[in-house]
Motif scaffolding. Structure first.
Motif, PDB file in Angstrom:
ATOM      1  N   LEU A  90      80.241-115.551  51.690  1.00  0.00           N
ATOM      2  CA  LEU A  90      80.312-115.745  50.080  1.00  0.00           C
ATOM      3  C   LEU A  90      79.707-114.612  49.301  1.00  0.00           C
ATOM      4  N   TYR A  91      78.473-114.249  49.727  1.00  0.00           N
ATOM      5  CA  TYR A  91      77.797-112.857  48.725  1.00  0.00           C
ATOM      6  C   TYR A  91      78.558-111.909  49.198  1.00  0.00           C
ATOM      7  N   ARG A  92      79.115-111.485  50.164  1.00  0.00           N
ATOM      8  CA  ARG A  92      80.147-110.371  50.477  1.00  0.00           C
ATOM      9  C   ARG A  92      81.022-110.529  49.642  1.00  0.00           C
ATOM     10  N   LYS A  93      81.872-111.405  49.287  1.00  0.00           N
ATOM     11  CA  LYS A  93      83.143-111.543  48.532  1.00  0.00           C
ATOM     12  C   LYS A  93      82.654-111.081  47.101  1.00  0.00           C
ATOM     13  N   ALA A  94      81.506-111.764  46.497  1.00  0.00           N
ATOM     14  CA  ALA A  94      80.963-111.442  45.208  1.00  0.00           C
ATOM     15  C   ALA A  94      80.393-110.257  45.125  1.00  0.00           C
ATOM     16  N   ALA A  95      79.929-109.713  46.211  1.00  0.00           N
ATOM     17  CA  ALA A  95      79.244-108.383  45.975  1.00  0.00           C
ATOM     18  C   ALA A  95      80.516-107.444  46.041  1.00  0.00           C
ATOM     19  N   ASP A  96      81.456-107.556  46.868  1.00  0.00           N
ATOM     20  CA  ASP A  96      82.726-106.680  46.652  1.00  0.00           C
ATOM     21  C   ASP A  96      83.411-106.489  45.539  1.00  0.00           C
ATOM     22  N   GLN A  97      82.931-107.520  44.487  1.00  0.00           N
ATOM     23  CA  GLN A  97      83.449-107.508  43.183  1.00  0.00           C
ATOM     24  C   GLN A  97      82.638-106.831  42.279  1.00  0.00           C
ATOM     25  N   GLN A 147      72.279-101.404  56.221  1.00  0.00           N
ATOM     26  CA  GLN A 147      73.057-102.442  55.439  1.00  0.00           C
ATOM     27  C   GLN A 147      72.385-102.998  54.211  1.00  0.00           C
ATOM     28  N   ALA A 148      71.131-103.253  54.491  1.00  0.00           N
ATOM     29  CA  ALA A 148      70.289-104.000  53.424  1.00  0.00           C
ATOM     30  C   ALA A 148      69.956-103.029  52.175  1.00  0.00           C
ATOM     31  N   LEU A 149      69.427-101.704  52.816  1.00  0.00           N
ATOM     32  CA  LEU A 149      69.221-100.682  51.751  1.00  0.00           C
ATOM     33  C   LEU A 149      70.356-100.524  50.769  1.00  0.00           C
ATOM     34  N   PHE A 150      71.674-100.638  51.522  1.00  0.00           N
ATOM     35  CA  PHE A 150      73.125-100.248  50.907  1.00  0.00           C
ATOM     36  C   PHE A 150      73.170-101.021  49.944  1.00  0.00           C
ATOM     37  N   TRP A 151      73.045-102.403  50.053  1.00  0.00           N
ATOM     38  CA  TRP A 151      73.235-103.465  49.013  1.00  0.00           C
ATOM     39  C   TRP A 151      72.359-103.493  48.022  1.00  0.00           C
ATOM     40  N   PHE A 152      70.987-103.392  48.447  1.00  0.00           N
ATOM     41  CA  PHE A 152      69.973-103.208  47.493  1.00  0.00           C
ATOM     42  C   PHE A 152      70.537-102.009  46.470  1.00  0.00           C
ATOM     43  N   GLY A 153      70.690-100.790  47.076  1.00  0.00           N
ATOM     44  CA  GLY A 153      71.266 -99.821  46.065  1.00  0.00           C
ATOM     45  C   GLY A 153      72.195 -99.951  45.165  1.00  0.00           C
ATOM     46  N   LYS A 154      73.380-100.686  45.617  1.00  0.00           N
ATOM     47  CA  LYS A 154      74.386-101.344  44.676  1.00  0.00           C
ATOM     48  C   LYS A 154      73.935-102.053  43.643  1.00  0.00           C
ATOM     49  N   ALA A 155      72.986-103.059  43.671  1.00  0.00           N
ATOM     50  CA  ALA A 155      72.348-103.938  42.820  1.00  0.00           C
ATOM     51  C   ALA A 155      71.501-103.251  42.136  1.00  0.00           C
ATOM     52  N   ALA A 156      70.512-102.311  42.506  1.00  0.00           N
ATOM     53  CA  ALA A 156      69.711-101.611  41.827  1.00  0.00           C
ATOM     54  C   ALA A 156      70.380-100.608  40.679  1.00  0.00           C
ATOM     55  N   ALA A 162      83.679-114.286  41.323  1.00  0.00           N
ATOM     56  CA  ALA A 162      82.586-113.552  41.850  1.00  0.00           C
ATOM     57  C   ALA A 162      81.238-114.300  41.740  1.00  0.00           C
ATOM     58  N   ALA A 163      81.294-115.072  40.218  1.00  0.00           N
ATOM     59  CA  ALA A 163      80.153-115.970  40.099  1.00  0.00           C
ATOM     60  C   ALA A 163      80.141-117.170  40.981  1.00  0.00           C
ATOM     61  N   GLY A 164      81.258-117.717  40.970  1.00  0.00           N
ATOM     62  CA  GLY A 164      81.547-119.068  41.961  1.00  0.00           C
ATOM     63  C   GLY A 164      81.142-118.843  43.481  1.00  0.00           C
ATOM     64  N   SER A 165      81.560-117.562  44.035  1.00  0.00           N
ATOM     65  CA  SER A 165      81.257-117.178  45.068  1.00  0.00           C
ATOM     66  C   SER A 165      79.633-116.873  45.521  1.00  0.00           C
ATOM     67  N   ARG A 219      79.315-107.834  42.003  1.00  0.00           N
ATOM     68  CA  ARG A 219      78.287-108.756  41.453  1.00  0.00           C
ATOM     69  C   ARG A 219      76.975-108.626  41.752  1.00  0.00           C
ATOM     70  N   ALA A 220      76.088-107.976  40.834  1.00  0.00           N
ATOM     71  CA  ALA A 220      74.694-107.602  41.503  1.00  0.00           C
ATOM     72  C   ALA A 220      73.931-108.541  41.914  1.00  0.00           C
ATOM     73  N   SER A 221      73.906-109.833  41.529  1.00  0.00           N
ATOM     74  CA  SER A 221      72.711-110.621  42.245  1.00  0.00           C
ATOM     75  C   SER A 221      73.206-110.969  43.519  1.00  0.00           C
ATOM     76  N   ALA A 222      74.720-111.036  43.949  1.00  0.00           N
ATOM     77  CA  ALA A 222      75.299-111.139  45.125  1.00  0.00           C
ATOM     78  C   ALA A 222      74.876-110.049  46.194  1.00  0.00           C
ATOM     79  N   GLN A 223      75.114-108.887  45.589  1.00  0.00           N
ATOM     80  CA  GLN A 223      74.750-107.522  46.162  1.00  0.00           C
ATOM     81  C   GLN A 223      73.174-107.841  46.509  1.00  0.00           C
ATOM     82  N   TYR A 224      72.500-108.252  45.980  1.00  0.00           N
ATOM     83  CA  TYR A 224      70.847-108.347  46.155  1.00  0.00           C
ATOM     84  C   TYR A 224      70.837-109.325  47.236  1.00  0.00           C
ATOM     85  N   ALA A 225      71.228-110.510  47.149  1.00  0.00           N
ATOM     86  CA  ALA A 225      71.168-111.466  48.054  1.00  0.00           C
ATOM     87  C   ALA A 225      71.893-111.354  49.526  1.00  0.00           C
ATOM     88  N   LEU A 226      72.904-110.561  49.540  1.00  0.00           N
ATOM     89  CA  LEU A 226      73.487-109.949  50.665  1.00  0.00           C
ATOM     90  C   LEU A 226      72.587-109.053  51.255  1.00  0.00           C
TER      91      LEU A 226
END
Length: 908
Positions: free
Chosen positions: A846-853, A878-887, A820-823, A855-862
């Motif tokens: 790439l962010y999606r792959k990391a986010a699905d695992q 979708q933006a709010l969904f991934w912000f929520g995951k990271a938050a 995830a960190a690599g992606s 990884r908060a920083s990837a979820q925020y970036a996505l």
């Protein structure tokens, strides 16, 4: 070969017919003129003419002429030999009262010469002649009374007749009378009187008396002092007259140095003279000298020839010696069937040594079908005679339980008796029973005692066993130098086991300097004798380049030679070469086949390695259950690797039901043997509380034991505990030191974590360049965290020049492995166009792959890309969904985005 010369009954003197002719006084029976003419013609050797003259008178009834032509017919003089006609003419003369004819006719009946053998008739005619005062007849009739032939055995009558003949000056009677005194037959035994009679006869050149007198002096009697000088004197007198027994006995005197200066060459000369006359004892003794090379040039062929001549005559010692020659191939091609034949002939005569050797042939199946019962029977016969070798070998059968019921106690009893008498083989075997506790209480001290006794006699097996006790410190103080000294003595004498043990001692890291060169030398010696273990261990030296040039092909050949003979260890090591492709092409199928052969013999190492092949499907069908079953077989034999692998199978639930308790059990068993992998694994259980109560201190203790044995994983794990302060006081310096040990062995986790220490200056002086070097080592081995960390250093230019291209390369390596960190990192580079073309779609992917695992920083970036419509369609939800995951994971910027969205929403 000992000089044993005894007077036997057959040695009594009996005249032969031939010697009578010259002593006849024919003129008393023929007319003076006729007698003179016939005798003159006979003396001239004109036997035909003489026979004619004698026959004319014989047919007229002249007894003297009848006797004369009888003798000529008997001897074939002037006429064809005809013993029947000779006997008929002899009877005609005897019937007329001719004493010489009566004596001669008696001799014919005694021998069955021209008449049926009839001792009664012989006695009758001897008596007729004896009654006329015929000394020869008196002597020979006495002989019949001694033997009990044709008359009742009566030593008293024999004595009277011998005395009558002696009174007429008969030397044979004097000798025979001496013989009765020597034996105490018909008179009280009196060796002095016998010697006096023998001496008188000997002085008259009576050969048998000379020999008998020599025998009395050689042996000595209670009433006659032993005198080797006199013995040699009389033996020589008789020997020079051609007496074979005297020649043999004189040879014995020279052989032993009794009464003469010891001389093997003189012994050989006299033995030869007797042997040429067909004396079996002399033939055997001469054979012995040829076998030993004493007094003659050593020639086994000559030895065997003389043994054969004597053996054919039934000489028991020669039969034994001939059997020995065939068994050893000395002077004849080795032939165990011939050895068995001659041993049997001697054994049937009661020869204990032959009985022992015949028993051993039956034991070994050499020359005869293997038959342990026959072996036991013959060895029992030898043992019953007190033969030490027979008793020792019979004891071995009781130990083996072959041919007899196994009985260690009986074996110990047999061995004790002869061991105490100094039999080296028995001392060795008794030591072995004490060493193993068979039939006796196990006692290494007693084992050492008896091995030492045998070793002092030069027994090579005992030297080797005593060396082993010193090497192990059993029953004696541990002393490697003493062990080496004992092994060397036996090794120098060619004992393969000792050569092997000495080689292994040089391999060990014990109380003497390790010397692989010497190890290779001695193992080669043993291997040359086809010692299977030596072949294997010499192969190990070649495989590792210890004391010899590393040579897998040579190792392969050595392993193969021992493996072909069924040695499990060799099959295992040869399998190892095939599994790893050393000296041979890698071939898991062949490796598996070899492991299987060894495993079926119970070799635990092979069982474990075959299990590994099944666990991985290498050369065999993948079968985790079979793998676990093989691990168990090895584990139950105490094999630490098998115990570790079985524990791992239980921990992972591979081939067996998952069980942390069983994993803990088998790890503990292996750890108790000091296996570093198991010590480390057991430590992991304590860290995690799997199958045991969580105990960081206990984990640290176990990791330390494994780390001290050089296990890199344990060094890393103990370092991790020092880094976190779990079970030990937190100590970054100690953690760094342990990481470094593991890292130097190539442990990628340690290389990565030590790199982190250099980044942050924990336990070491901060050094990003050193960190980069360590990350690179781990990253090159595929360690994803190290790949990400190295990429980060390239992004920020820490320890390396800033290089987004290199960063993208290493992030990509990690991403390909699904990290995830690599992606996430690679996505950032694509989003910003750093080191790669800017590509929001690629970044989003790439962010999606990391986010699905997760990884908060990837979820925020996505979420950001969705909010801005970069690389994806703008999508607020979708933006709010991934912000929520990271938050939800505490990502600060994601929380801020959610808060901003909340603030911007219309209020009711």
């Amino acid at each position: 070969m000992a000089a044993k010369v005894r007077i036997v009954l057959g040695g009594l003197a009996v005249r032969r017919i031939r010697v009578l002719i010259a002593g006849l006084l024919f003129w008393t029976l023929l007319g003076p003129a006729q007698a003179g003419i016939a005798d003159d013609i006979y003396a001239q050797g004109k036997y035909v003419e003489a026979f004619g003259l004698y026959k004319v008178q014989a047919e007229k009834g002249d007894a003297g002429a009848q006797f004369k032509i009888a003798m000529m017919l008997h001897e074939g003089q002037g006429v064809a030999r005809d013993n029947v006609q000779a006997a008929a003419w002899m009877r005609r003369a005897a019937d007329q009262g001719n004493a010489d004819a009566q004596y001669a006719l008696a001799s014919l009946y005694r021998k069955g010469d021209g008449v049926p053998q009839d001792y009664g008739q012989a006695a009758s005619w001897y008596r007729k002649a004896a009654d006329q005062g015929h000394a020869g007849a008196q002597n020979d009739l006495g002989f019949l009374y001694v033997k009990g032939w044709g008359v009742p055995q009566d030593f008293g009558q024999a004595l009277k007749l011998f005395r009558k003949a002696l009174a007429r000056g008969d030397a044979d009677a004097q000798f025979n009378l001496g013989t009765l005194y020597e034996r105490g037959q018909g008179v009280a035994r009196n060796s002095a009187q016998a010697a006096a009679l023998f001496r008188s006869a000997a002085a008259r050149d009576h050969v048998k008396a000379q020999f008998a007198l020599g025998t009395l002096y050689a042996e000595g009697r209670q009433d006659l002092a032993q005198d080797y000088g006199q013995a040699a004197f009389w033996f020589r007198r008789a020997a020079n007259r051609g007496n074979a027994e005297a020649q043999y006995s004189l040879g014995q005197m020279y052989f032993q140095g009794n009464g003469v200066t010891r001389s093997d060459s003189q012994a050989a000369d006299w033995f030869r003279r007797a042997a040429d006359q067909g004396l079996a004892a002399a033939q055997n003794s001469l054979g012995f000298l040829y076998a030993e090379g004493r007094g003659v040039r050593q020639e086994f062929g000559q030895a065997t020839a003389f043994f054969g001549k004597a053996a054919e005559q039934g000489h028991v010692e020669a039969q034994f010696n001939l059997g020995l020659s065939y068994a050893k191939g000395l002077g004849v091609p080795q032939a165990f069937d011939q050895a068995a034949l001659w041993y049997r002939k001697a054994a049937d005569q009661g020869h204990a040594g032959a009985q022992t050797n015949l028993g051993l042939l039956y034991h070994n199946g050499q020359g005869v079908a293997r038959d342990y019962e026959q072996a036991a029977a013959w060895l029992g016969k030898a043992a019953a005679q007190g033969d030490a070798d027979g008793q020792n070998s019979l004891a071995a059968l009781y130990v083996e339980g072959r041919g007899v019921k196994q009985d260690y106690r009986r074996a110990a009893d047999l061995l004790s008796k002869i061991a105490e008498k100094g039999h080296a083989g028995a001392q060795y075997n008794l030591g072995s029973l004490y060493e193993k506790g068979l039939g006796l209480a196990q006692d290494y001290g007693q084992a050492a005692f008896w091995f030492r006794k045998a070793a002092d006699q030069g027994d090579v097996g005992a030297l080797n066993e005593l060396g082993s006790l010193h090497a192990l410190g059993y029953g004696v103080a541990r002393d490697y130098a003493k062990a080496a000294e004992l092994f060397r003595k036996a090794a120098d004498r060619g004992l393969a086991k000792a050569q092997y043990n000495l080689g292994i001692l040089y391999c060990s890291d014990g109380g003497m300097p390790r010397d692989y060169g010497q190890a290779a030398f001695w193992l080669s010696k043993a291997a040359d004798q086809n010692d299977l273990n030596a072949l294997v261990d010499l192969g190990v030296l070649h495989a590792n380049g210890w004391g010899v040039k590393q040579d897998y092909a040579r190792a392969r050949d050595l392993y193969r030679k021992a493996a072909a003979q069924g040695l499990a260890r060799a099959q295992y090591y040869l399998g190892d070469l095939y599994e790893n492709g050393r000296g041979v092409p890698r071939d898991y199928v062949l490796a598996g086949g070899l492991y299987r052969k060894a495993a079926e013999q119970g070799d635990a190492e092979a069982q474990n390695r075959l299990g590994i092949l099944y666990a991985n499907g290498w050369g065999v069908t993948l079968d985790l259950e079979q793998a676990a079953a093989l691990y168990r077989k090895a584990a139950e034999q105490g094999n630490a690797k098998g115990q570790f692998n079985l524990g791992t199978a239980y921990l992972q639930g591979k081939g067996v039901a998952r069980s942390q308790d069983d994993a803990a059990l088998w790890f503990r068993k292996a750890a108790e043997q000091g296996d570093p992998l198991a010590l480390n694994a057991q430590g992991v259980l304590y860290v995690n509380g799997w199958g045991v109560a969580r105990d960081y201190a206990q984990a640290a203790a176990l990791f330390r034991k494994a780390a001290d044995r050089g296990n890199a994983q344990a060094q890393f794990n103990l370092g991790r505990l020092y880094a976190t302060g779990q079970g030990v006081g937190q100590d970054y310096a100690q953690a760094a030191a342990l990481y470094r040990k593991a890292a130097d062995q190539g442990d990628v986790d340690a290389q990565n974590d030590l790199g982190a220490f250099y980044v942050y200056g924990q336990g070491v002086v901060r050094d990003p360049a050193q960190a980069a070097a360590l990350y690179r080592k781990a990253a090159a081995q595929g360690h994803v965290t190290a790949q990400v960390n190295l990429a980060a250093l390239y992004v920020y230019g820490q320890g390396v020049p800033q290089d987004y291209y290199q960063a993208a390369f290493w992030f990509g390596k990690a991403a390909i492995q699904g990290d995830a960190a690599g992606s996430d990192g690679l996505g950032t580079l694509y989003a910003n166009g750093w080191g790669v073309p800017q590509d929001y779609a690629m970044a989003a992917d790439l962010y999606r792959k990391a986010a699905d695992q997760g990884r908060a920083s990837a979820q925020y970036a996505l979420g950001t890309l969705y909010a801005r419509g970069l690389g994806v369609a703008r999508d607020k939800q979708q933006a709010l969904f991934w912000f929520g995951k990271a938050a939800d994971q505490g990502h600060t910027k994601a929380k801020a985005e959610l808060q901003a969205e909340k603030s911007a929403a219309p209020k009711p």
